[in-house]
Write a protein that holds these residues in place. Sequence first.
Motif: not given
Length: 231
Positions: A82-87
């Motif tokens: 899990r890792s938040a999206p940035t673009t």
Amino acid sequence: MSSRPDLTTRRAGGRHGEPWRAAGAAVVILLAMVGSGLIGASLNGDTVRPPQPIAQAGTAPATSTAEAGSGDADRGPAGLPRSAPTTISIPRIGVNAEIMALGTNPDGSVQVPPLDQALLAGWYEPGPSPGEVGNAVIVGHVDSAAIGPAVFFSLGALQPGDIITVSRQDGSSARFRVDSVSSHPKDTFPAEQVYGPNDRPGLRVITCGGQFDETTGDYRDNVIVFASLVW
């Protein structure tokens, strides 16, 4: 809609199984607001309309790459942490946009980016992150009265095989291949196919589309891109 999304509202269930049915039902309210900015554009005489998918409205999505394989080797990557999206980058339609995290409103509906930030995409944070196992959901406006075409104005022009790349906070990128693009009336939104469980990493990118209703000031359909992780 407030100028800033309320990110303190409750989370709408887990990432898999039964709780997603509630979250999926709420998205009909969510997507009734996406694209509502065309009210002003229409009244100002702007007749530009977003491209629509080749797939007929209401058509079920094609079987995804991940679901089609008979063995693990054919089913694509197993998924990322899990890792938040940035673009989000979609070369075919010229999208290279920053992503903001979204939650739910007090009434249980899913948030959308505010219209004064209509060039941003929004990730439904209570669900999987792009690249993680499950269906990650990214939404965005089709247009805005203030700026005209918004972040996903040309989403309906995508075709199977097109590539979507999502950069993530941990420095990695999740690359997805489009399986299908279709248009669905808002009153028959395919909640289970969008928010339902998936044992492989999937991506759903959503905006408004179809015919613009001058009476209600809204589009009648939702354009949905179904995609699968390729690496």
